[in-house]
Write an enzyme that holds these catalytic residues in place. Structure first.
Site, PDB file in Angstrom:
ATOM      1  N   LYS A  78      44.676  40.216  33.362  1.00  0.00           N
ATOM      2  CA  LYS A  78      43.698  40.905  32.499  1.00  0.00           C
ATOM      3  C   LYS A  78      44.371  41.939  31.607  1.00  0.00           C
ATOM      4  CE  LYS A  78      40.860  42.458  35.694  1.00  0.00           C
ATOM      5  NZ  LYS A  78      41.577  41.988  36.888  1.00  0.00           N
TER       6      LYS A  78
ATOM      7  N   ARG B 206      32.099  46.525  38.110  1.00  0.00           N
ATOM      8  CA  ARG B 206      32.802  45.944  39.256  1.00  0.00           C
ATOM      9  C   ARG B 206      31.841  45.296  40.247  1.00  0.00           C
ATOM     10  NH1 ARG B 206      38.341  47.426  40.213  1.00  0.00           N
ATOM     11  NH2 ARG B 206      38.785  49.216  38.915  1.00  0.00           N
TER      12      ARG B 206
ATOM     13  N   ARG C  13      56.932  47.133  45.672  1.00  0.00           N
ATOM     14  CA  ARG C  13      55.932  48.198  45.774  1.00  0.00           C
ATOM     15  C   ARG C  13      54.894  47.825  46.829  1.00  0.00           C
ATOM     16  NH1 ARG C  13      55.944  48.161  39.752  1.00  0.00           N
ATOM     17  NH2 ARG C  13      57.079  50.006  39.040  1.00  0.00           N
TER      18      ARG C  13
ATOM     19  N   ARG D 206      43.067  43.121  48.591  1.00  0.00           N
ATOM     20  CA  ARG D 206      42.459  43.370  47.273  1.00  0.00           C
ATOM     21  C   ARG D 206      41.675  42.153  46.796  1.00  0.00           C
ATOM     22  NH1 ARG D 206      46.944  45.318  43.291  1.00  0.00           N
ATOM     23  NH2 ARG D 206      45.177  45.693  41.911  1.00  0.00           N
TER      24      ARG D 206
ATOM     25  N   ARG E 180      56.946  40.258  42.882  1.00  0.00           N
ATOM     26  CA  ARG E 180      57.417  41.331  41.984  1.00  0.00           C
ATOM     27  C   ARG E 180      58.402  42.248  42.706  1.00  0.00           C
ATOM     28  NH1 ARG E 180      51.632  43.547  39.850  1.00  0.00           N
ATOM     29  NH2 ARG E 180      51.002  41.793  38.560  1.00  0.00           N
TER      30      ARG E 180
END
Length: 215
Positions: free
Chosen positions: A13, A88, A156, A167, A123
């Protein structure tokens, strides 16, 4: 061009928001930025938000909607706006509709969960410089090391698989119902476009798919 972007965390996004805001010369409005600006400016809504936050309470949907209405009445929104990370929940979507905030297009960037987990858990970051890598898509020259300094790369906390899965669970429970909500709205309202694009495609292809459907 008044746009709402939908999609799971890691669906891309942010990348598309940057593209759309440039292309249509509209601001990207995030609730976090709005809250901080309103509190700093000491607006009526900002004071109410600060009071709630200082008391350790969540900022209510009514306050957030008030902030959105204030924000979209500003000069830089004359060409439209892009709502980022809001609404949301179904309650927030209802509040947007009931507040008479008109939306031209809802864009859903669809990416399967397993692809999101692969994207995010792969990542790696060099914290000192902010440089980021990806084990599959953009690997460092030497495994686990920053290309320029040779220092260690880290994963991270937000990118750890268990955090990503948490999430995604929250997204499916709270935000995914908005897909059905806005599809139904679009079927009743000819002014509202519901656009779904395949977020696993090349970034340029995703951009082209969105623009061709926005018309």
């Amino acid at each position: 061009m008044r746009i709402i972007l939908l999609g799971a965390p890691g669906a891309g996004k942010g990348t598309q928001a940057q593209f759309l805001t440039k292309k249509y010369n509209i601001p990207q409005i995030s609730t976090g930025d709005m809250l901080r600006a309103a509190i700093k400016a000491g607006t009526e809504m900002g004071k109410m938000a600060k009071e709630a936050m200082d008391a350790g309470r969540l900022v209510t949907d009514e306050i957030i909607i008030g902030l959105v209405k204030d924000r979209i009445s500003e000069d830089d929104c004359k060409n439209g706006f892009l709502l980022d990370g809001f609404p949301r929940t179904l309650a927030q979507a209802d509040a947007v509709t009931n507040a008479g905030i008109e939306i031209d297009a809802v864009i859903e960037i669809d990416v399967p969960d397993e692809e999101i987990v692969k994207r995010m858990s792969g990542r790696r970051a060099h914290l000192a410089s902010g440089r980021t890598y990806h084990l599959i898509y953009n690997p460092p020259k030497v495994a686990g090391k920053d290309d320029l300094t040779g220092e260690d790369l880290v994963q991270r906390d937000d990118d750890k698989e268990e955090v990503v899965l948490d999430r995604l669970k929250v997204y499916h429970e709270q935000t995914e119902p908005l897909i059905g909500y806005y599809k139904e709205q679009a079927s009743k309202n000819s002014k509202l476009k519901y656009i779904r694009v395949d977020g696993t495609a090349d970034i340029k292809d995703v951009e082209e798919a969105i623009v061709s459907q926005l018309g």
